[in-house]
Scaffold this active site. Structure first.
Site, PDB file in Angstrom:
ATOM      1  N   ASN A 178      -1.226   4.742   5.566  1.00  0.00           N
ATOM      2  CA  ASN A 178      -1.661   3.703   6.489  1.00  0.00           C
ATOM      3  C   ASN A 178      -1.255   4.083   7.907  1.00  0.00           C
ATOM      4  O   ASN A 178      -0.310   4.837   8.118  1.00  0.00           O
ATOM      5  CB  ASN A 178      -0.986   2.388   6.122  1.00  0.00           C
ATOM      6  N   ASP A 217       0.832  -1.209   0.000  1.00  0.00           N
ATOM      7  CA  ASP A 217       0.000   0.000   0.000  1.00  0.00           C
ATOM      8  C   ASP A 217       0.864   1.254   0.000  1.00  0.00           C
ATOM      9  O   ASP A 217       0.444   2.318  -0.449  1.00  0.00           O
ATOM     10  CB  ASP A 217      -0.919  -0.015   1.228  1.00  0.00           C
ATOM     11  N   HIS A 239      -6.269   3.571   7.874  1.00  0.00           N
ATOM     12  CA  HIS A 239      -5.437   4.731   7.534  1.00  0.00           C
ATOM     13  C   HIS A 239      -5.566   5.767   8.654  1.00  0.00           C
ATOM     14  O   HIS A 239      -6.533   5.761   9.411  1.00  0.00           O
ATOM     15  CB  HIS A 239      -5.883   5.333   6.201  1.00  0.00           C
ATOM     16  N   CYS A 297      -4.233   5.637  -0.632  1.00  0.00           N
ATOM     17  CA  CYS A 297      -4.803   4.970  -1.802  1.00  0.00           C
ATOM     18  C   CYS A 297      -4.848   5.947  -2.972  1.00  0.00           C
ATOM     19  O   CYS A 297      -5.403   7.035  -2.857  1.00  0.00           O
ATOM     20  CB  CYS A 297      -6.208   4.481  -1.479  1.00  0.00           C
ATOM     21  N   HIS A 346      -7.727  -3.123   8.359  1.00  0.00           N
ATOM     22  CA  HIS A 346      -6.797  -2.299   7.579  1.00  0.00           C
ATOM     23  C   HIS A 346      -7.227  -0.849   7.743  1.00  0.00           C
ATOM     24  O   HIS A 346      -8.355  -0.499   7.397  1.00  0.00           O
ATOM     25  CB  HIS A 346      -6.848  -2.734   6.111  1.00  0.00           C
TER      26      HIS A 346
END
Lengths: 306, 306
Positions: B253, B17, B213, B244, B211
């Site tokens: 992240n 990522d 951020h 992203c 997951h």
């Protein structure tokens, strides 16, 4: 932790813990304008400053003028921090009816912060309580600084926090108590378990608050974990302004707007108006020389917040 | 949440990522060196990259070379993200035995991210599962992107997440599932309640991951609240690298080192070596053009961490 009945009180600390981090004295009218902007955002409790020696913190030399301006303001609780009985007398003289008395659990930090031993600070607390005695309108909050970590000695043992709290509540049984993460180095699980332990030592009905910094990025999580322990009063500073001048390396207080986001979006009412809060925070962030932080203010505003 | 028996698995996502957020292609040897540095820090699961069209993400053109380098590495689970059956075939051909299949709960985000409808992505998932069938060593994780918020349509209704999950687990009953906060706009209470709801829909024994951020500063708190819901696999990226490319405004992240601090200091073992992790994070932060974040790496190191 969801449902309409849940709420949290965010005590705004930018004027107190934040302004003292700005070296150059701010004009009194600028301070007043910022405090007004915060009040217009729905802030119901705010620390306006400290009655400390102007030699130690010159930024706080105009507390009497600020008190005069906000005299008799309804519906809000405006407090002032004092480290000793002399400060309490000055606060009373200037008609502040809510005080925050601060001492550190860590002997080393207390010496650095207020130049007294912890035992001497507790004697000062007793004098403050005596000064207030008989005034039914008077409110007192006791801040236990370095309840987790001390910048000089590291992790503060939980047993020291319990002992300090036991002594303080024996002196000030009606006070609200805050465990303060002065350096921002506390972690969420420890915040929760320390609160649970110390709260279990206290009589039912004792009021609790959490004061945190975002140095390690734990500010929001620490507040939420304090909430899970039952704490319903959180301190923040709009724009994340702040940083203890006597806690090297500590960055600003947890940003009020980040606390708003974490609680409000999670269904826990803060009573704050976000647009006005962000406007006040932007004004604070524009102060010359202030160290600011926080996230919400800095994200591109492509959409409104819930 | 305390005690020696508690642990969490942090899946390192910087190579996947994170690297995709760097415009200029990184030399393969630089990627390999960073991955080695992360492995030396005790990382046991890592996403090495994506098998996607090099036209969409040129940074991922060297996945075969990276696979060749790490072929047969023991004791670690190295996965690769695929958005379709073609990617899965390429991954298998290059001897990756663990895949992350990603689709978005939000139709609008799925169209932007992988240029398919959600239904078409689910058909691809079925093809991936068919491709893997009969290979007992194969592992699959299914990432439900935009499980909380979509950059195009706002809050994603919980019922849509439940429906998407029901369809996905019907196709891939043995997979691990991740609810992904693609934009970083999820709040901790919602993370916890969404996981609790969706996990209650699943058979016992289903594996779960989160997951997140840190766009809104909720990254660490969201992970801790996912943990409280029972999630034991968290994704992070060293130095907070990432963002992203198809989620406008999303920052990196959640930093692996901040997750380390929050969990490890709270008595929840991560298995990571902090000094080596910070060294790897510093190397990542020095990459040209990478957006980084996180806190722990940036605090003056006056004392060691617990």
């Amino acid at each position: 932790m969801t449902g309409n009945s849940e709420s949290v009180e965010i005590v705004e600390g930018a004027p107190r813990d934040g302004f003292q981090s700005i070296d150059k004295p701010l004009p009194t009218e600028e301070k007043i304008a910022i405090i007004e902007a915060l009040l217009s955002a729905g802030v119901k409790r705010m620390e306006l400053g400290s009655f400390v020696s102007p030699k130690a913190i010159p930024q706080m030399a105009d507390m009497a003028d600020i008190a005069a301006h906000f005299q008799g303001r309804d519906g809000v609780r405006l407090s002032v921090l004092v480290p000793n009985a002399r400060g309490a007398e000055l606060a009373l003289k200037n008609r502040y009816s809510e005080l925050v008395f601060v001492f550190s659990v860590s002997e080393a930090h207390n010496q650095n912060n207020v130049r007294r031993s912890v035992e001497q600070s507790l004697q000062q607390l007793r004098a403050v309580v005596d000064t207030m005695a008989g005034d039914a309108n008077f409110r007192l909050r006791v801040d236990l600084a370095t309840s987790f970590d001390c910048p000089f000695t590291g992790t503060v043992p939980l047993e020291e926090v319990r002992r300090a709290f036991a002594k303080a509540i024996a002196i000030a049984p009606d006070a609200e108590f805050a465990l303060c993460d002065t350096t921002g180095r506390a972690d969420p699980v420890t915040v929760k378990t320390r609160f649970e332990t110390v709260m279990a030592d206290a009589p039912d009905g004792t009021g609790w608050a959490f004061h945190g910094h975002d140095t390690f990025g734990m500010g929001v999580a620490n507040a939420l974990f304090a909430y899970q322990a039952g704490v319903r009063v959180m301190e923040g500073a709009a724009a994340g302004l702040g940083g203890c001048p006597f806690a090297p390396g500590a960055t600003g207080n947890t940003a009020t707007e980040d606390l708003y986001f974490a609680f409000q979006q999670g269904g826990i009412d803060t009573g704050l108006d976000l647009e006005k809060l962000l406007a006040a925070a932007d004004r604070i962030a524009a102060l010359p020389g202030g160290k600011t932080g926080g996230h919400l203010r800095l994200v591109p505003r492509t959409r409104a917040y819930a």
